[in-house]
Scaffold this active site. Sequence first.
Site, PDB file in Angstrom:
ATOM      1  N   THR A 538      -8.894  -3.286  -4.512  1.00 29.89           N
ATOM      2  CA  THR A 538      -8.679  -2.578  -3.249  1.00 29.89           C
ATOM      3  C   THR A 538      -7.613  -1.516  -3.458  1.00 29.89           C
ATOM      4  OG1 THR A 538      -9.398  -4.423  -1.901  1.00 29.89           O
ATOM      5  CG2 THR A 538      -7.989  -2.832  -0.832  1.00 29.89           C
ATOM      6  N   PHE A 540      -4.844   0.839  -1.740  1.00 23.27           N
ATOM      7  CA  PHE A 540      -3.992   0.893  -0.562  1.00 23.27           C
ATOM      8  C   PHE A 540      -3.242   2.221  -0.530  1.00 23.27           C
ATOM      9  CE2 PHE A 540      -4.528  -3.538  -1.526  1.00 23.27           C
ATOM     10  CZ  PHE A 540      -4.555  -4.185  -0.298  1.00 23.27           C
TER      11      PHE A 540
END
Length: 641
Positions: A538, A540
């Site tokens: 992921t 960010f």
Amino acid sequence: MVVVLEKGITPREKEDLQQFLSDRGFQVREVVGEDETIFGVVGSGGLDHREVEMQPGVARVVPISKPYKLASREFKRADSVFPVGQIKVGGNRLVVIGGPCAVESREQILECADIVSSAGGVMLRGGAYKPRTSPYSFQGLGEEGLRYLREAGDQYGLPVISEIVSPLQLDVMREFVHVFQVGARNMQNFELLKSVGAEQRPVMLKRGLSATIEEWLMAAEYLLAHGAEDVILCERGIRTFETYTRNSLDISSIPVVKKLSHLPVFVDPSHATGLRDQVVPVGLAAIAAGADGLIVEVHPDPPRAASDGPQTLYPEQFEKLMRDIEALSPVVGREVARRPVPRAGSFASVTTTPVDGASSDARVVAFQGARGAYSEIALLRYFDDLQHEVVPRSCDRFRQVFETVLAGDAQFGIVPLENSLMGSIHENYDLLLQYPDLTIVGEIHIRIEHSLIGTPEASLDTIHTVISQAPGIEQCRDFLDAHPDWTLTPFYDTAGAVAQVRDSNDPSLAAIANHRTAELYGMKVIRQGIETNPRNYTRFAILSREDRAERDQSADMATIVFSTPDKPGALFECMRILAERELNLKKLESRPILGQPWRYMFYVDVELPGSQAQFDEAFVALEAETHDLRLLGTFKGSRGF
Ligand code: PEP
Ligand code: MN
């Protein structure tokens, strides 16, 4: 032995205990940990543990079974982390030290420092006193070399490391080096170890050519026992029957030593292999095996290097190694240490309200989810190499993260923007537009690794119900399909699901979340790594208020957003503007404009070229071709993906 102190020990009791132990000929070293404070007690005299245990303020006494005491994990459970200049060594970081085998001239070492720092290395190596096999080989420039090394390090913001071969060199070296290197040939030069230890400065201790792991740790014990606190162990290959490579890298020593000792373990793939083509793969293997850093030889012109040319990397090879380490680091749950170029000036300019007893200069960072959420793991990693305390502030919703930063209740916020398997997190893209006073100042990628977490009594057999955020459940389908009798229930976040398991105290309930979350909530990891596809990352974004963020000198990415007129070739025109200026497009994302059906905003990530002017020019040209063009932020990108 380790003497664990009672939480409520008075200063007087502590002093008395110290006296009691030193009267009996023992050295005492205090280690303040997160959970407890201990006295590490070493010495040759005999002492009945029970007698120590009876002293006021002593909780318990744990004998250290190993011959090395201060170096052992029994003495200190947590990894040692210590600063070297502005860089932190140990823990979660991967520290890469680069530089030539030997300092050859002022120009050469300045050029090396440039190569190392621009590729992302954080420390500079360079020998000034070379322990050469032949007395006729180049022996190093001595003090002159150290002076050049330090000058180059200072100019490029790199702490410097150099080898000491005799205690007689201490007076000279003390002035120049941040880290003393004790070479393989001197690992058991005990007089040298004693004098270097007494300097109380960081030391890198290379493993001897034929030293066992225990001998190596005993050598570290000499340094520690004589005053050093910050010791880096460096595996650099040992002598075996093999002659193809210069030495044989004992890769298994990395996990072994990390188990036995709290000291950071580095690897020197240059001396381990002796062949430059082997340095990159072997360096990466070392990181995969858990090394905390590498020390690598690199030179602007390796064939002309005065020593160790065949194992010395060309600058391009060093750059490739750094890029590969970036790509590998999230897989092994590490962050590559960077030089602390201020990422955003707001670090210094914002005052904060102290939270949860933290010091007032701690940076408050807002994230969505409960404590232990992936966002919190990401923010802790991101801020780790900055030498500032961070206070994560949990928010229920993403919008609240934006609100908290805008209100000045947090200097930074962190939000996920996309997942490599599930795609973009659209809500956050939309929020970026709705909060024009916030700007992106950084980004980080982390690997999402799920575990099945239950109460301490739970096992695969006791579980009936599994809770987690819906994507968490989705990402573990293969594992869950093997347990068709379990009920799967979506929960609002992964870490919150672990908190729920703890509160329920029910062994039939389990959560899917990161394994660290289990530790945080005192729960048990029943099975680690249950995600179907391990290539799950992921990305960010770190947010700050625009009026508080200063330009990051190391920024190499920009995110812009715009809409286009409704006519043929409108987006193509924008792409042409970027292409003609050789601006590399990394991502293009479109989102519907709220309230204007079938019209879209385009979010574009571009690499910032060396010259800012190129990007500024493109921005001006885009203004003429687009509507609502905005710069969402410029930041240092996480390379490698
Ligand atoms: C060096 O790092 O330059 C060196 C001589 O290494 P080692 O002591 O590992 O041979
Ligand atoms: Mn060398």
